[in-house]
Design a protein around this motif. Structure first.
Motif, mmCIF file in Angstrom:
data_model
loop_
_atom_site.group_PDB
_atom_site.id
_atom_site.type_symbol
_atom_site.label_atom_id
_atom_site.label_comp_id
_atom_site.label_asym_id
_atom_site.label_seq_id
_atom_site.Cartn_x
_atom_site.Cartn_y
_atom_site.Cartn_z
ATOM 1 N N LEU A 7 0.829 -1.204 0.000
ATOM 2 C CA LEU A 7 0.000 0.000 0.000
ATOM 3 C C LEU A 7 0.867 1.259 0.000
ATOM 4 O O LEU A 7 0.573 2.238 -0.694
ATOM 5 C CB LEU A 7 -0.922 0.002 1.219
ATOM 6 N N ARG A 8 1.960 1.223 0.779
ATOM 7 C CA ARG A 8 2.804 2.409 0.884
ATOM 8 C C ARG A 8 3.616 2.635 -0.392
ATOM 9 O O ARG A 8 3.592 3.718 -0.963
ATOM 10 C CB ARG A 8 3.740 2.265 2.089
ATOM 11 N N GLY A 11 1.371 2.946 -3.582
ATOM 12 C CA GLY A 11 0.614 4.185 -3.509
ATOM 13 C C GLY A 11 1.444 5.422 -3.779
ATOM 14 O O GLY A 11 0.957 6.393 -4.377
ATOM 15 N N ARG A 15 0.266 7.983 -6.695
ATOM 16 C CA ARG A 15 -0.077 9.380 -6.392
ATOM 17 C C ARG A 15 0.704 10.343 -7.278
ATOM 18 O O ARG A 15 0.159 11.333 -7.765
ATOM 19 C CB ARG A 15 0.186 9.678 -4.914
ATOM 20 N N CYS A 118 -12.090 -0.877 5.485
ATOM 21 C CA CYS A 118 -11.188 0.012 4.751
ATOM 22 C C CYS A 118 -11.626 1.470 4.812
ATOM 23 O O CYS A 118 -11.378 2.240 3.881
ATOM 24 C CB CYS A 118 -11.089 -0.446 3.300
ATOM 25 N N LEU A 121 -8.832 4.086 4.429
ATOM 26 C CA LEU A 121 -8.036 4.101 3.213
ATOM 27 C C LEU A 121 -8.584 5.127 2.225
ATOM 28 O O LEU A 121 -9.796 5.248 2.072
ATOM 29 C CB LEU A 121 -8.042 2.720 2.550
ATOM 30 N N ASP A 122 -7.681 5.837 1.558
ATOM 31 C CA ASP A 122 -8.133 6.784 0.539
ATOM 32 C C ASP A 122 -8.302 6.044 -0.794
ATOM 33 O O ASP A 122 -8.107 4.828 -0.888
ATOM 34 C CB ASP A 122 -7.179 7.963 0.410
ATOM 35 N N ASP A 125 -5.173 4.094 -2.008
ATOM 36 C CA ASP A 125 -4.968 2.879 -1.229
ATOM 37 C C ASP A 125 -5.950 1.782 -1.651
ATOM 38 O O ASP A 125 -5.576 0.606 -1.762
ATOM 39 C CB ASP A 125 -5.141 3.155 0.263
ATOM 40 N N ARG A 126 -7.184 2.153 -1.880
ATOM 41 C CA ARG A 126 -8.190 1.164 -2.309
ATOM 42 C C ARG A 126 -7.856 0.609 -3.689
ATOM 43 O O ARG A 126 -8.089 -0.568 -3.974
ATOM 44 C CB ARG A 126 -9.579 1.813 -2.310
ATOM 45 N N LEU A 129 -5.035 -1.844 -3.146
ATOM 46 C CA LEU A 129 -5.566 -3.039 -2.482
ATOM 47 C C LEU A 129 -6.329 -3.916 -3.473
ATOM 48 O O LEU A 129 -6.204 -5.151 -3.452
ATOM 49 C CB LEU A 129 -6.477 -2.624 -1.325
#
Length: 392
Positions: A7-8, A11, A15, A118, A121-122, A125-126, A129
């Motif tokens: 996720l990190r 993401g 972004r 979730c 989560l923004d 992130d979704r 995922l």
């Protein structure tokens, strides 16, 4: 912990890509906003794929990283059926639309089923995922497949790699460039490494049952720079010829007292001659190898690109300059480690300084050799040992 890393790390790059897209095409951004989170559904192929085999999630373009992987594995004796990769057809718009349509019902159900877990989560992130869950489902249905993770890891590869670690720790890590030696975020089954630092990060994971050495060459001594050098320039994929870059190119040509620069674009770049002032820039052929490009230039201008080291290995003096990509100055630390000559301001560029920097040919060769080979007398088998993985 693997999923948190996915996720990190995935993401972060999503972004940045989103910010660029929003700035370049604001109307397109607004129109496609509702379906952007489901974009991972178009990534992986629908077909079952024969197994066991290695899988590369990319089409094979001339001189691309994916093409290098396929060529090296084939040269090592792996049969064609043991190496599966994408094609141009796989990356066509109608194929993406088909994958999206077929998988959308599952994705809607998955999104609804995790809605309560979730909430923090923004949207990015979704999206990551969903990509991870999709990759797990895809791998589960192809139990013999071993994804090859090229070390310049894109967000979709983060998701695939993370999923492979959960589905039996099945990934092969492929060290694509010498500066790729950060700690591996997920476990691996095997690895193909270039240098001692790459070997170190693989051993740090201690899950690899097989480590293979990628074939490399010892550096060629740096060539002397003639009075009127033929100047080349290599770019990375983020290079875009804006008016500012056009002005920078003209300043470079003036500073080096040459009429034209031989420009080698990144293999994935879609730029053409129409984007450039032909009086200043001449594009290198798309299918030209780095060795061929190096053989017809005397000096190279490079931004933050792994091409720096490959040119130096082939004996070409390199000048690292900022301003031709999105990563600032000396992102990979080559100037700091005394591999490459660097200048922060074009006004300070002097060929006499470049000649002096590369004048101690023996010292420079030794530094390069230590960074681009596996040292210490360790016995590591070549790529042919990887064929054992697909026979198991």
């Amino acid at each position: 912990m693997n999923l948190l890393a996915c996720l990190r790390r995935g993401g972060e790059r999503v972004r940045r890509a989103n910010e660029r897209e929003r700035a370049r095409r604001p109307l397109r951004w607004i129109i496609f906003a509702p379906i952007r989170r489901f974009s991972p559904l178009a990534d992986l192929p629908l077909r079952r794929l024969p197994g066991p085999a290695f899988y590369i999630n990319d089409d094979i373009r001339p001189n691309s990283k994916s093409a290098a992987v396929v060529n090296e594995l084939r040269s090592a004796g792996l049969p064609p059926k043991a190496i599966i990769h994408g094609s141009r057809r796989d990356h066509s718009r109608w194929m993406h639309a088909l994958r999206f349509t077929v998988r959308l019902p599952w994705a809607l159900y998955f999104t609804w089923s995790i809605r309560g877990r979730c909430q923090r989560l923004d949207q990015v992130d979704r999206q990551v995922l969903l990509h991870y869950a999709h990759a797990r489902r895809w791998l589960r249905r192809r139990p013999g497949l071993i994804p090859i993770i090229i070390s310049d890891v894109a967000p979709r590869l983060h998701a695939l790699w993370c999923a492979a670690s959960v589905e039996g720790n099945r990934a092969l890590w492929w060290q694509d460039d010498f500066h790729h030696h950060r700690r591996l975020p997920y476990p691996i089954l095997a690895a193909a490494v270039l240098n001692e630092l790459g070997l170190g990060v693989v051993k740090g994971r201690d899950t690899a049952t097989m480590i293979a050495r990628r074939p490399t060459i010892l550096p060629v001594p740096i060539r002397p720079i003639p009075e009127k050098p033929r100047v080349g320039m290599a770019t990375n994929v983020t290079f875009s010829p804006t008016p500012r870059e056009h002005a920078q190119l003209r300043r470079l040509a003036d500073a080096l007292q040459v009429s034209r620069l031989q420009l080698r674009l990144h293999p994935n770049s879609r730029l053409t001659d129409s984007y450039f002032d032909k009086e200043v820039v001449e594009l290198a052929p798309r299918n030209e190898t780095m060795a061929d490009f190096a053989s017809r230039i005397d000096i190279a201008i490079v931004g933050n690109s792994g091409a720096q080291l490959w040119l130096l290995i082939h004996g070409v003096p390199v000048i690292h300059v900022p301003g031709f990509d999105q990563h600032g100055y000396d992102r990979y630390g080559y100037v700091h480690q005394a591999f490459a000559f660097g200048v922060y301001m074009l006004e300070d560029l002097s060929l006499d300084d470049v000649r002096y920097f590369y004048s101690d040919i023996e010292r420079h060769w030794l530094i390069m050799a230590q960074y681009t080979t596996i040292i210490g007398g360790k016995k590591i088998d070549g790529l042919e040992v990887l064929s054992q993985l697909v026979k198991c």
